[in-house]
Design an enzyme around this catalytic site. Structure first.
Site, PDB file in Angstrom:
ATOM      1  N   GLY A  49       0.949  -1.245  -0.062  1.00 53.72           N
ATOM      2  CA  GLY A  49      -0.225  -0.117   0.077  1.00 53.72           C
ATOM      3  C   GLY A  49       0.749   1.198  -0.238  1.00 53.72           C
ATOM      4  O   GLY A  49       0.173   2.324  -0.466  1.00 53.72           O
ATOM      5  N   GLU A 103       4.801   3.973   6.087  1.00 55.07           N
ATOM      6  CA  GLU A 103       3.559   3.007   5.911  1.00 55.07           C
ATOM      7  C   GLU A 103       2.446   4.074   5.304  1.00 55.07           C
ATOM      8  O   GLU A 103       2.397   5.305   5.449  1.00 55.07           O
ATOM      9  CB  GLU A 103       2.964   2.595   7.396  1.00 55.07           C
ATOM     10  CG  GLU A 103       1.785   1.925   7.522  1.00 55.07           C
ATOM     11  CD  GLU A 103       1.731   0.542   7.021  1.00 55.07           C
ATOM     12  OE1 GLU A 103       1.883   0.461   5.796  1.00 55.07           O
ATOM     13  OE2 GLU A 103       1.290  -0.343   7.781  1.00 55.07           O
ATOM     14  N   ASP A 104       1.310   3.134   4.881  1.00 57.14           N
ATOM     15  CA  ASP A 104       0.287   3.808   4.171  1.00 57.14           C
ATOM     16  C   ASP A 104      -0.645   4.316   5.183  1.00 57.14           C
ATOM     17  O   ASP A 104      -1.139   5.558   5.280  1.00 57.14           O
ATOM     18  CB  ASP A 104      -0.558   2.889   3.116  1.00 57.14           C
ATOM     19  CG  ASP A 104      -0.916   1.691   3.662  1.00 57.14           C
ATOM     20  OD1 ASP A 104      -0.670   1.383   4.755  1.00 57.14           O
ATOM     21  OD2 ASP A 104      -1.369   0.803   3.023  1.00 57.14           O
ATOM     22  N   ASP A 107      -3.947   2.162  11.809  1.00 52.34           N
ATOM     23  CA  ASP A 107      -5.359   2.030  12.202  1.00 52.34           C
ATOM     24  C   ASP A 107      -5.148   1.393  13.660  1.00 52.34           C
ATOM     25  O   ASP A 107      -5.197   2.265  14.588  1.00 52.34           O
ATOM     26  CB  ASP A 107      -5.922   0.972  11.086  1.00 52.34           C
ATOM     27  CG  ASP A 107      -7.541   0.874  11.564  1.00 52.34           C
ATOM     28  OD1 ASP A 107      -7.962   1.456  12.223  1.00 52.34           O
ATOM     29  OD2 ASP A 107      -8.128  -0.316  11.022  1.00 52.34           O
ATOM     30  N   LYS A 135      -5.523   6.929  11.480  1.00 48.72           N
ATOM     31  CA  LYS A 135      -6.955   6.726  12.049  1.00 48.72           C
ATOM     32  C   LYS A 135      -7.090   6.702  13.359  1.00 48.72           C
ATOM     33  O   LYS A 135      -7.286   5.149  13.882  1.00 48.72           O
ATOM     34  CB  LYS A 135      -7.578   5.503  11.275  1.00 48.72           C
ATOM     35  CG  LYS A 135      -8.825   5.776  10.684  1.00 48.72           C
ATOM     36  CD  LYS A 135      -9.869   4.699  10.007  1.00 48.72           C
ATOM     37  CE  LYS A 135      -8.960   3.706   9.304  1.00 48.72           C
ATOM     38  NZ  LYS A 135      -9.982   2.480   8.547  1.00 48.72           N
ATOM     39  N   PHE A 156     -13.506   3.000   5.852  1.00 44.10           N
ATOM     40  CA  PHE A 156     -12.778   2.317   5.366  1.00 44.10           C
ATOM     41  C   PHE A 156     -12.416   2.902   3.825  1.00 44.10           C
ATOM     42  O   PHE A 156     -13.306   3.358   3.160  1.00 44.10           O
ATOM     43  CB  PHE A 156     -13.212   0.653   4.763  1.00 44.10           C
ATOM     44  CG  PHE A 156     -12.348   0.068   4.425  1.00 44.10           C
ATOM     45  CD1 PHE A 156     -11.043  -0.687   5.387  1.00 44.10           C
ATOM     46  CD2 PHE A 156     -12.136  -0.375   3.224  1.00 44.10           C
ATOM     47  CE1 PHE A 156     -10.301  -1.561   4.826  1.00 44.10           C
ATOM     48  CE2 PHE A 156     -11.201  -0.850   2.423  1.00 44.10           C
ATOM     49  CZ  PHE A 156     -10.189  -1.665   3.317  1.00 44.10           C
ATOM     50  N   VAL A 157     -11.119   3.487   3.711  1.00 42.93           N
ATOM     51  CA  VAL A 157     -10.707   4.114   2.559  1.00 42.93           C
ATOM     52  C   VAL A 157      -9.862   3.207   1.686  1.00 42.93           C
ATOM     53  O   VAL A 157      -9.054   2.125   2.145  1.00 42.93           O
ATOM     54  CB  VAL A 157      -9.920   5.476   3.122  1.00 42.93           C
ATOM     55  CG1 VAL A 157     -11.045   6.285   3.856  1.00 42.93           C
ATOM     56  CG2 VAL A 157      -8.700   4.968   3.919  1.00 42.93           C
ATOM     57  N   ASP A 163      -5.943  -0.638  -0.805  1.00 41.82           N
ATOM     58  CA  ASP A 163      -6.736  -1.570  -1.521  1.00 41.82           C
ATOM     59  C   ASP A 163      -7.957  -1.904  -0.815  1.00 41.82           C
ATOM     60  O   ASP A 163      -8.003  -1.883   0.503  1.00 41.82           O
ATOM     61  CB  ASP A 163      -6.021  -2.804  -1.893  1.00 41.82           C
ATOM     62  CG  ASP A 163      -5.725  -3.764  -0.866  1.00 41.82           C
ATOM     63  OD1 ASP A 163      -5.209  -3.204   0.363  1.00 41.82           O
ATOM     64  OD2 ASP A 163      -6.004  -4.984  -0.793  1.00 41.82           O
ATOM     65  N   ARG A 169      -6.001   0.431  -5.728  1.00 39.18           N
ATOM     66  CA  ARG A 169      -4.710   0.851  -5.534  1.00 39.18           C
ATOM     67  C   ARG A 169      -4.331   1.973  -6.393  1.00 39.18           C
ATOM     68  O   ARG A 169      -3.542   3.039  -6.161  1.00 39.18           O
ATOM     69  CB  ARG A 169      -3.610  -0.216  -5.539  1.00 39.18           C
ATOM     70  CG  ARG A 169      -3.740  -1.246  -4.402  1.00 39.18           C
ATOM     71  CD  ARG A 169      -2.630  -1.958  -4.375  1.00 39.18           C
ATOM     72  NE  ARG A 169      -2.441  -3.202  -3.618  1.00 39.18           N
ATOM     73  CZ  ARG A 169      -2.503  -3.123  -2.073  1.00 39.18           C
ATOM     74  NH1 ARG A 169      -2.416  -2.381  -1.516  1.00 39.18           N
ATOM     75  NH2 ARG A 169      -2.466  -4.697  -1.640  1.00 39.18           N
TER      76      ARG A 169
END
Ligand code: 5GP
Length: 184
Positions: A49, A103-104, A107, A135, A156-157, A163, A169
């Protein structure tokens, strides 16, 4: 159900446009250029990601660096399993090096907490975490990234590397997925 030919039809709304992402990442790149001047960091991306964020951010970090990647499996669908598996380790040694993990999204915090614990054992000179999205509402363990581009609300994004079941993506923005896409 996922749209067969037009992935944009599955997006409820755009949370961060391509322009907002670019501007935010450029700003973060300036900060990191100052913070890592003279340190020749090892910049570690967590696949898959992170790819668009990694490329854009490192091009905006005007310092010599070594680039490397790790692959970890943690998520299935939209729910965390709490289980983390190292699928691909680093190619380079980080002993005595300044490590910056990219990192993307953070969470629950489980993935990065584990990654940082694992990499600390290898005696880096320093280790910091930089995330595109944070988040905080999703936290299950205490974890605070050192650098964050955007803090986002619960939900959820997808897009810009993120993805859902290996799709979306390549969207150039971060969007909220329509509920009907993952509820059936
Ligand atoms: P954590 O271990 O902090 O719960 O999760 C980190 C990983 O979960 C991210 O690298 C990403 O793969 C996945 N993840 C968490 N939230 C989202 C989200 O809103 N959208 C997508 N696509 N992935 C997410």
């Amino acid at each position: 159900m996922m749209h067969k030919t037009d992935m944009r039809q599955d997006i409820e709304s755009i949370l961060l446009s391509a322009e907002e992402l670019k501007a935010g990442i450029e700003k973060l790149g300036k900060t990191l250029t100052e913070d890592y001047r003279g340190k020749e960091p090892v910049v570690v991306g967590i696949l898959r990601g992170v790819v668009p964020f990694y490329a854009t951010l490192t091009q905006n970090m005007d310092v010599p660096m070594v680039q490397d990647f790790m692959s970890i499996s943690s998520y299935h669908g939209t729910q965390t399993t709490g289980e983390i598996r190292f699928k691909k380790d680093l190619d380079v040694s980080i002993q005595g090096r300044h490590v910056l993990i990219l990192e993307d999204i953070v969470d629950s915090g489980l993935t990065l907490k584990k990654v940082v614990e694992e990499l600390k054992i290898r005696n880096p000179a320093s280790i910091k975490v930089c995330t595109l999205l944070d988040k905080p509402s999703g936290r299950k363990v205490e974890f605070q990234p050192d650098y964050c581009c955007f803090t986002i609300p619960d939900g959820f994004v997808v897009g810009f590397g993120l993805d859902y079941n290996d799709h979306y993506r390549n969207l150039p923005y971060v969007g909220i997925l329509k509920k009907e896409v993952y509820s059936d």
